[in-house]
Every structure is written in structure tokens, then in C-alpha cells.
Design a protein around this motif. Structure first.
Motif, PDB file in Angstrom:
ATOM      1  N   GLU A 257      48.644  43.795  42.864  1.00 34.37           N
ATOM      2  CA  GLU A 257      48.315  44.151  41.483  1.00 34.37           C
ATOM      3  C   GLU A 257      46.828  43.974  41.191  1.00 34.37           C
ATOM      4  O   GLU A 257      46.223  44.817  40.516  1.00 34.37           O
ATOM      5  CB  GLU A 257      49.116  43.280  40.508  1.00 34.37           C
ATOM      6  CG  GLU A 257      50.588  43.581  40.491  1.00 34.37           C
ATOM      7  CD  GLU A 257      51.373  42.620  39.611  1.00 34.37           C
ATOM      8  OE1 GLU A 257      50.782  41.674  39.040  1.00 34.37           O
ATOM      9  OE2 GLU A 257      52.589  42.827  39.496  1.00 34.37           O
ATOM     10  N   ASP A 258      46.220  42.889  41.691  1.00 36.06           N
ATOM     11  CA  ASP A 258      44.793  42.655  41.438  1.00 36.06           C
ATOM     12  C   ASP A 258      43.931  43.778  42.009  1.00 36.06           C
ATOM     13  O   ASP A 258      42.924  44.163  41.415  1.00 36.06           O
ATOM     14  CB  ASP A 258      44.339  41.315  42.015  1.00 36.06           C
ATOM     15  CG  ASP A 258      44.872  40.143  41.211  1.00 36.06           C
ATOM     16  OD1 ASP A 258      45.299  40.346  40.053  1.00 36.06           O
ATOM     17  OD2 ASP A 258      44.859  39.019  41.743  1.00 36.06           O
ATOM     18  N   ALA A 259      44.316  44.301  43.162  1.00 35.06           N
ATOM     19  CA  ALA A 259      43.566  45.410  43.757  1.00 35.06           C
ATOM     20  C   ALA A 259      43.710  46.662  42.895  1.00 35.06           C
ATOM     21  O   ALA A 259      42.741  47.393  42.690  1.00 35.06           O
ATOM     22  CB  ALA A 259      44.058  45.678  45.181  1.00 35.06           C
ATOM     23  N   LEU A 260      44.904  46.895  42.384  1.00 33.06           N
ATOM     24  CA  LEU A 260      45.109  48.057  41.510  1.00 33.06           C
ATOM     25  C   LEU A 260      44.319  47.905  40.219  1.00 33.06           C
ATOM     26  O   LEU A 260      43.751  48.868  39.714  1.00 33.06           O
ATOM     27  CB  LEU A 260      46.597  48.241  41.218  1.00 33.06           C
ATOM     28  CG  LEU A 260      47.415  48.716  42.425  1.00 33.06           C
ATOM     29  CD1 LEU A 260      48.893  48.538  42.161  1.00 33.06           C
ATOM     30  CD2 LEU A 260      47.094  50.167  42.750  1.00 33.06           C
ATOM     31  N   ARG A 261      44.243  46.681  39.700  1.00 34.38           N
ATOM     32  CA  ARG A 261      43.439  46.441  38.488  1.00 34.38           C
ATOM     33  C   ARG A 261      41.954  46.678  38.759  1.00 34.38           C
ATOM     34  O   ARG A 261      41.227  47.136  37.886  1.00 34.38           O
ATOM     35  CB  ARG A 261      43.654  45.019  37.989  1.00 34.38           C
ATOM     36  CG  ARG A 261      44.915  44.842  37.222  1.00 34.38           C
ATOM     37  CD  ARG A 261      44.930  43.482  36.529  1.00 34.38           C
ATOM     38  NE  ARG A 261      46.284  43.099  36.242  1.00 34.38           N
ATOM     39  CZ  ARG A 261      47.010  42.237  36.943  1.00 34.38           C
ATOM     40  NH1 ARG A 261      46.496  41.619  37.974  1.00 34.38           N
ATOM     41  NH2 ARG A 261      48.238  41.964  36.598  1.00 34.38           N
ATOM     42  N   ARG A 262      41.505  46.343  39.966  1.00 30.85           N
ATOM     43  CA  ARG A 262      40.100  46.581  40.310  1.00 30.85           C
ATOM     44  C   ARG A 262      39.829  48.089  40.343  1.00 30.85           C
ATOM     45  O   ARG A 262      38.790  48.555  39.891  1.00 30.85           O
ATOM     46  CB  ARG A 262      39.753  45.963  41.653  1.00 30.85           C
ATOM     47  CG  ARG A 262      38.312  46.283  42.063  1.00 30.85           C
ATOM     48  CD  ARG A 262      37.882  45.558  43.276  1.00 30.85           C
ATOM     49  NE  ARG A 262      37.468  44.230  42.852  1.00 30.85           N
ATOM     50  CZ  ARG A 262      36.919  43.346  43.664  1.00 30.85           C
ATOM     51  NH1 ARG A 262      36.719  43.633  44.918  1.00 30.85           N
ATOM     52  NH2 ARG A 262      36.576  42.156  43.222  1.00 30.85           N
ATOM     53  N   LEU A 263      40.761  48.847  40.891  1.00 27.33           N
ATOM     54  CA  LEU A 263      40.586  50.295  40.977  1.00 27.33           C
ATOM     55  C   LEU A 263      40.733  50.976  39.616  1.00 27.33           C
ATOM     56  O   LEU A 263      40.083  51.980  39.352  1.00 27.33           O
ATOM     57  CB  LEU A 263      41.603  50.893  41.956  1.00 27.33           C
ATOM     58  CG  LEU A 263      41.393  50.529  43.422  1.00 27.33           C
ATOM     59  CD1 LEU A 263      42.598  50.967  44.242  1.00 27.33           C
ATOM     60  CD2 LEU A 263      40.121  51.160  43.956  1.00 27.33           C
ATOM     61  N   GLN A 264      41.607  50.435  38.793  1.00 25.64           N
ATOM     62  CA  GLN A 264      41.871  51.050  37.483  1.00 25.64           C
ATOM     63  C   GLN A 264      42.052  49.931  36.448  1.00 25.64           C
ATOM     64  O   GLN A 264      43.173  49.532  36.144  1.00 25.64           O
ATOM     65  CB  GLN A 264      43.115  51.931  37.559  1.00 25.64           C
ATOM     66  CG  GLN A 264      43.258  52.789  36.342  1.00 25.64           C
ATOM     67  CD  GLN A 264      44.151  53.977  36.605  1.00 25.64           C
ATOM     68  OE1 GLN A 264      44.283  54.438  37.738  1.00 25.64           O
ATOM     69  NE2 GLN A 264      44.751  54.490  35.575  1.00 25.64           N
ATOM     70  N   PRO A 265      40.941  49.439  35.911  1.00 31.88           N
ATOM     71  CA  PRO A 265      40.983  48.297  34.984  1.00 31.88           C
ATOM     72  C   PRO A 265      41.845  48.510  33.736  1.00 31.88           C
ATOM     73  O   PRO A 265      42.362  47.556  33.177  1.00 31.88           O
ATOM     74  CB  PRO A 265      39.517  48.102  34.587  1.00 31.88           C
ATOM     75  CG  PRO A 265      38.736  48.751  35.671  1.00 31.88           C
ATOM     76  CD  PRO A 265      39.585  49.875  36.184  1.00 31.88           C
ATOM     77  N   ASP A 266      42.024  49.756  33.333  1.00 32.75           N
ATOM     78  CA  ASP A 266      42.821  50.015  32.128  1.00 32.75           C
ATOM     79  C   ASP A 266      44.309  50.228  32.410  1.00 32.75           C
ATOM     80  O   ASP A 266      45.058  50.611  31.518  1.00 32.75           O
ATOM     81  CB  ASP A 266      42.254  51.218  31.374  1.00 32.75           C
ATOM     82  CG  ASP A 266      42.319  52.509  32.185  1.00 32.75           C
ATOM     83  OD1 ASP A 266      42.497  52.455  33.415  1.00 32.75           O
ATOM     84  OD2 ASP A 266      42.184  53.588  31.572  1.00 32.75           O
ATOM     85  N   ALA A 267      44.749  49.930  33.635  1.00 28.80           N
ATOM     86  CA  ALA A 267      46.166  50.103  33.988  1.00 28.80           C
ATOM     87  C   ALA A 267      47.030  49.140  33.173  1.00 28.80           C
ATOM     88  O   ALA A 267      46.667  47.981  32.985  1.00 28.80           O
ATOM     89  CB  ALA A 267      46.376  49.862  35.478  1.00 28.80           C
ATOM     90  N   HIS A 268      48.147  49.628  32.697  1.00 28.13           N
ATOM     91  CA  HIS A 268      49.093  48.766  31.985  1.00 28.13           C
ATOM     92  C   HIS A 268      49.691  47.780  32.985  1.00 28.13           C
ATOM     93  O   HIS A 268      50.061  48.176  34.097  1.00 28.13           O
ATOM     94  CB  HIS A 268      50.200  49.598  31.331  1.00 28.13           C
ATOM     95  CG  HIS A 268      49.710  50.400  30.189  1.00 28.13           C
ATOM     96  ND1 HIS A 268      49.508  51.756  30.269  1.00 28.13           N
ATOM     97  CD2 HIS A 268      49.350  50.033  28.933  1.00 28.13           C
ATOM     98  CE1 HIS A 268      49.054  52.205  29.107  1.00 28.13           C
ATOM     99  NE2 HIS A 268      48.944  51.172  28.278  1.00 28.13           N
ATOM    100  N   PRO A 269      49.818  46.515  32.607  1.00 29.11           N
ATOM    101  CA  PRO A 269      50.316  45.495  33.540  1.00 29.11           C
ATOM    102  C   PRO A 269      51.843  45.475  33.642  1.00 29.11           C
ATOM    103  O   PRO A 269      52.500  44.470  33.363  1.00 29.11           O
ATOM    104  CB  PRO A 269      49.768  44.197  32.943  1.00 29.11           C
ATOM    105  CG  PRO A 269      49.713  44.469  31.480  1.00 29.11           C
ATOM    106  CD  PRO A 269      49.367  45.935  31.356  1.00 29.11           C
ATOM    107  N   ASN A 270      52.390  46.607  34.063  1.00 33.12           N
ATOM    108  CA  ASN A 270      53.834  46.699  34.271  1.00 33.12           C
ATOM    109  C   ASN A 270      54.091  47.681  35.410  1.00 33.12           C
ATOM    110  O   ASN A 270      53.158  48.288  35.938  1.00 33.12           O
ATOM    111  CB  ASN A 270      54.554  47.124  32.980  1.00 33.12           C
ATOM    112  CG  ASN A 270      54.058  48.461  32.443  1.00 33.12           C
ATOM    113  OD1 ASN A 270      53.677  49.357  33.185  1.00 33.12           O
ATOM    114  ND2 ASN A 270      54.071  48.598  31.119  1.00 33.12           N
ATOM    115  N   GLU A 271      55.341  47.836  35.784  1.00 32.84           N
ATOM    116  CA  GLU A 271      55.688  48.683  36.930  1.00 32.84           C
ATOM    117  C   GLU A 271      55.138  50.100  36.783  1.00 32.84           C
ATOM    118  O   GLU A 271      54.491  50.627  37.697  1.00 32.84           O
ATOM    119  CB  GLU A 271      57.206  48.727  37.098  1.00 32.84           C
ATOM    120  CG  GLU A 271      57.663  49.598  38.246  1.00 32.84           C
ATOM    121  CD  GLU A 271      59.163  49.552  38.472  1.00 32.84           C
ATOM    122  OE1 GLU A 271      59.636  50.394  39.249  1.00 32.84           O
ATOM    123  OE2 GLU A 271      59.840  48.682  37.903  1.00 32.84           O
TER     124      GLU A 271
END
Length: 86
Positions: A35-49
Motif C-alpha cells: 500500500e505504501d508503494a501505491l501511495r507513493r505512486l498515487q498520493p491521492d489514492a483512496h485508502p481502501n481496496e
């Protein structure tokens, strides 16, 4: 050489990661992007599935390129991608 022709991916709640697969001839390897890597790539991603799967889909080419860099043929069955890989 590893390839990623299968667009299937799934969210693994126990690992807090998105799982996807790569293929080296007949060999299949599992990859997990945290999840942290996905947040780095897309900081505005909703924190859910749904948010993490959408972040994966939006950054698939970058993620697959990073996965190809960490892959070593026959080395192991699965690979983890962390924020440091991006």
C-alpha cells in the motif's frame, strides 16, 4: 525475461498489498506491491481496496517495470515491491 500479459490483480487484505502475476516462459511468479508503494505512486489514492486497485491500474506500466527489475528467474515464488522500489 518476465512478462505481464495477465491483467488480473487482487487486493490482499492480510498483506496490505495488491497481488499480480508475471510469466517467464512457463514459470509463474507472484508479485505484491505494498500500500505504501501505491501511495507513493498515487498520493491521492483512496485508502481502501478500490482505491488501491485503481492506483495499480493507473500505474501498471511503472509497477511492471519495477517488478521486472527485482525478478530473478527461478529465485523464488513471490516478490514484494515496497515504496523504496519507486
Amino acid at each position: 525475461m518476465i512478462e505481464f500479459p495477465n491483467y488480473s490483480r487482487s487486493y490482499d487484505r492480510t498483506r496490505h498489498a495488491v497481488r499480480f502475476w508475471g510469466y517467464d516462459s512457463a514459470l509463474e511468479a507472484s508479485f505484491f506491491i505494498e500500500e505504501d508503494a501505491l501511495r507513493r505512486l498515487q498520493p491521492d489514492a483512496h485508502p481502501n481496496e478500490t482505491g488501491f486497485l485503481n492506483a495499480f491500474d493507473s500505474n501498471r506500466d511503472v509497477i511492471c517495470a519495477a517488478a521486472a527489475r527485482v525478478y530473478v528467474r527461478g529465485s523464488r515464488g513471490s516478490y514484494d515491491l515496497a515504496a523504496a522500489n519507486f
